[in-house]
Design a protein around this motif. Structure first.
Motif, PDB file in Angstrom:
ATOM      1  N   PRO A  11       0.945  -1.210   0.002  1.00  0.00           N
ATOM      2  CA  PRO A  11      -0.108  -0.122   0.031  1.00  0.00           C
ATOM      3  C   PRO A  11       0.951   1.056  -0.042  1.00  0.00           C
ATOM      4  O   PRO A  11       0.587   2.334  -0.588  1.00  0.00           O
ATOM      5  CB  PRO A  11      -0.729   0.101   1.259  1.00  0.00           C
ATOM      6  N   SER A  43      -8.338  -7.782   4.606  1.00  0.00           N
ATOM      7  CA  SER A  43      -7.869  -6.603   5.468  1.00  0.00           C
ATOM      8  C   SER A  43      -8.943  -5.772   5.977  1.00  0.00           C
ATOM      9  O   SER A  43      -9.967  -5.461   5.262  1.00  0.00           O
ATOM     10  CB  SER A  43      -6.997  -5.829   4.354  1.00  0.00           C
ATOM     11  N   ARG A  49     -12.984  -0.074   2.027  1.00  0.00           N
ATOM     12  CA  ARG A  49     -12.270  -1.281   1.709  1.00  0.00           C
ATOM     13  C   ARG A  49     -12.172  -2.233   2.870  1.00  0.00           C
ATOM     14  O   ARG A  49     -11.444  -3.065   2.530  1.00  0.00           O
ATOM     15  CB  ARG A  49     -10.654  -0.869   1.171  1.00  0.00           C
ATOM     16  N   ILE A  52     -11.597  -6.323   2.520  1.00  0.00           N
ATOM     17  CA  ILE A  52     -11.116  -6.692   1.220  1.00  0.00           C
ATOM     18  C   ILE A  52      -9.987  -7.557   1.076  1.00  0.00           C
ATOM     19  O   ILE A  52      -9.279  -7.580   2.213  1.00  0.00           O
ATOM     20  CB  ILE A  52     -10.853  -5.392   0.484  1.00  0.00           C
ATOM     21  N   PRO A  54      -6.376  -9.134   0.204  1.00  0.00           N
ATOM     22  CA  PRO A  54      -5.395  -8.497  -0.059  1.00  0.00           C
ATOM     23  C   PRO A  54      -4.962  -8.330  -1.583  1.00  0.00           C
ATOM     24  O   PRO A  54      -4.595  -7.390  -2.220  1.00  0.00           O
ATOM     25  CB  PRO A  54      -4.279  -9.124   0.760  1.00  0.00           C
ATOM     26  N   PHE A  57      -7.299  -5.967  -3.282  1.00  0.00           N
ATOM     27  CA  PHE A  57      -6.971  -4.464  -3.098  1.00  0.00           C
ATOM     28  C   PHE A  57      -5.970  -4.234  -3.981  1.00  0.00           C
ATOM     29  O   PHE A  57      -5.808  -3.078  -4.681  1.00  0.00           O
ATOM     30  CB  PHE A  57      -6.374  -4.288  -1.543  1.00  0.00           C
ATOM     31  N   LYS A  58      -4.771  -5.009  -4.020  1.00  0.00           N
ATOM     32  CA  LYS A  58      -3.921  -4.857  -5.209  1.00  0.00           C
ATOM     33  C   LYS A  58      -4.126  -4.685  -6.639  1.00  0.00           C
ATOM     34  O   LYS A  58      -3.970  -3.712  -7.286  1.00  0.00           O
ATOM     35  CB  LYS A  58      -2.772  -5.812  -5.186  1.00  0.00           C
ATOM     36  N   ALA A  61      -5.748  -1.218  -7.077  1.00  0.00           N
ATOM     37  CA  ALA A  61      -4.790  -0.282  -6.880  1.00  0.00           C
ATOM     38  C   ALA A  61      -4.260  -0.387  -8.353  1.00  0.00           C
ATOM     39  O   ALA A  61      -4.149   0.747  -8.806  1.00  0.00           O
ATOM     40  CB  ALA A  61      -3.731  -0.569  -5.892  1.00  0.00           C
ATOM     41  N   LEU A 275      -2.907  -1.436   7.152  1.00  0.00           N
ATOM     42  CA  LEU A 275      -2.825  -1.160   5.565  1.00  0.00           C
ATOM     43  C   LEU A 275      -3.169   0.360   5.365  1.00  0.00           C
ATOM     44  O   LEU A 275      -2.609   1.171   4.384  1.00  0.00           O
ATOM     45  CB  LEU A 275      -4.069  -2.014   4.999  1.00  0.00           C
TER      46      LEU A 275
END
Length: 298
Positions: A11, A43, A49, A52, A54, A57-58, A61, A275
């Motif tokens: 993050p 997370s 979020r 979510i 991981p 999330f990535k 992103a 995070l």
């Protein structure tokens, strides 16, 4: 020549890339894709979020970063980096070489678990390091706190917030004095100082703990104190100064003791490893790098 090469796609690194990209800077993010939270199913604590995965999330992103053609990234392990007259040279294990004016280290940390049989099977599923991240999911269950040092004086009290059915296990370490034990016992928290011989359960869900003296207890999850270590040694290779906790020492905008080298996220040991905090620090350090680039160019 990139304005900045970011090492690490957690993050902190991702948010720094976004800030730098939106400032029209040419950015390269190098990500080995071996995150510390790979064992985590969800997370928490990040507004909009919460819960979510991981990996999701990535993915979200990178979807944001794709909006900016001046941001590049690749999944590769960095082998070495050196300081040059005009900036820095970064070599990957694929024998690629990149050059940049600035370097941001966002390589994060890795967990070192206590030496207990079976603990890896439950870590990230029913045993966690942080109650703020996973305490809600374990609330009011019969829990265990596994800690082999005096950190338990803080963590034992803190985790009691989420469950009053709590047992502290020091795994054979007898460091607590009778005076230190009193407030825990007064609040109904049992303390077991025998060595743990096995953690038992199914599908990552803790059910039973066995001890060297033959004792057994039933628990439905808990928290474990882990030793945190730097995931990479690039800071030392570049000559960065480290703080007492073992993190790379920085100023508020991520500047290290080496000109042109910045650090952000968990690798700085600047606070709780969460995070949302790592992302926020990445945003701030990204802005700091932009400020320094503009000052040099103006």
């Amino acid at each position: 020549m990139f304005d900045c090469i970011i090492i690490g796609g957690g993050p902190a690194g991702l948010n720094a890339a976004l800030v730098l990209g939106r400032a029209k800077r040419k950015v390269l993010l190098l990500d080995e894709n071996k995150p510390r939270n790979a064992v985590t199913h969800a997370s928490h604590g990040f507004l909009t979020r919460d819960g979510i995965e991981p990996s999701a999330f990535k993915e979200a992103a990178y979807a944001d970063l794709r909006k900016y053609p001046n941001i590049e990234w690749t999944q590769v392990r960095v082998g070495a980096m050196t300081k040059e007259q005009s900036g820095f040279s970064v070599q990957t294990e694929k024998k690629e070489t990149y050059h940049a004016r600035k370097i941001l280290l966002a390589t994060g940390l890795k967990d070192h678990l206590p030496d207990i049989a079976g603990i890896e099977s439950f870590y990230g599923s029913s045993l966690f390091p942080c109650p703020f991240c996973d305490g809600w999911e374990l609330r009011d269950r019969p829990l265990v706190v596994i800690c082999e040092d005096e950190r338990v004086l803080h963590s034992g009290k803190l985790i009691w917030n989420w469950s009053k059915d709590l047992v502290i296990c020091t795994n054979g370490q007898r460091f607590l004095t009778d005076e230190q034990k009193k407030p825990f016992l007064a609040n109904g928290i049992e303390i077991i100082e025998e060595e743990i011989t096995a953690l038992e359960g199914e599908d990552g869900q803790l059910q039973n703990i066995r001890f060297a003296d033959g004792q057994e207890i039933n628990r439905k999850g808990g928290f474990v104190a882990v030793d945190l270590q730097q995931a990479a040694a690039f800071g030392k290779a570049l000559g960065c100064t480290y703080n007492e906790q073992g993190g790379i020492k920085t100023d508020p905008f991520g500047r290290t003791s080496v000109a042109g080298v910045y650090a952000s996220g968990d690798t700085t040991f600047n606070g709780p490893q969460q995070l949302i905090l790592a992302a926020a620090e990445g945003s701030k350090v990204g802005a700091g790098i932009v400020i320094d680039l503009v000052e040099e160019e103006f």
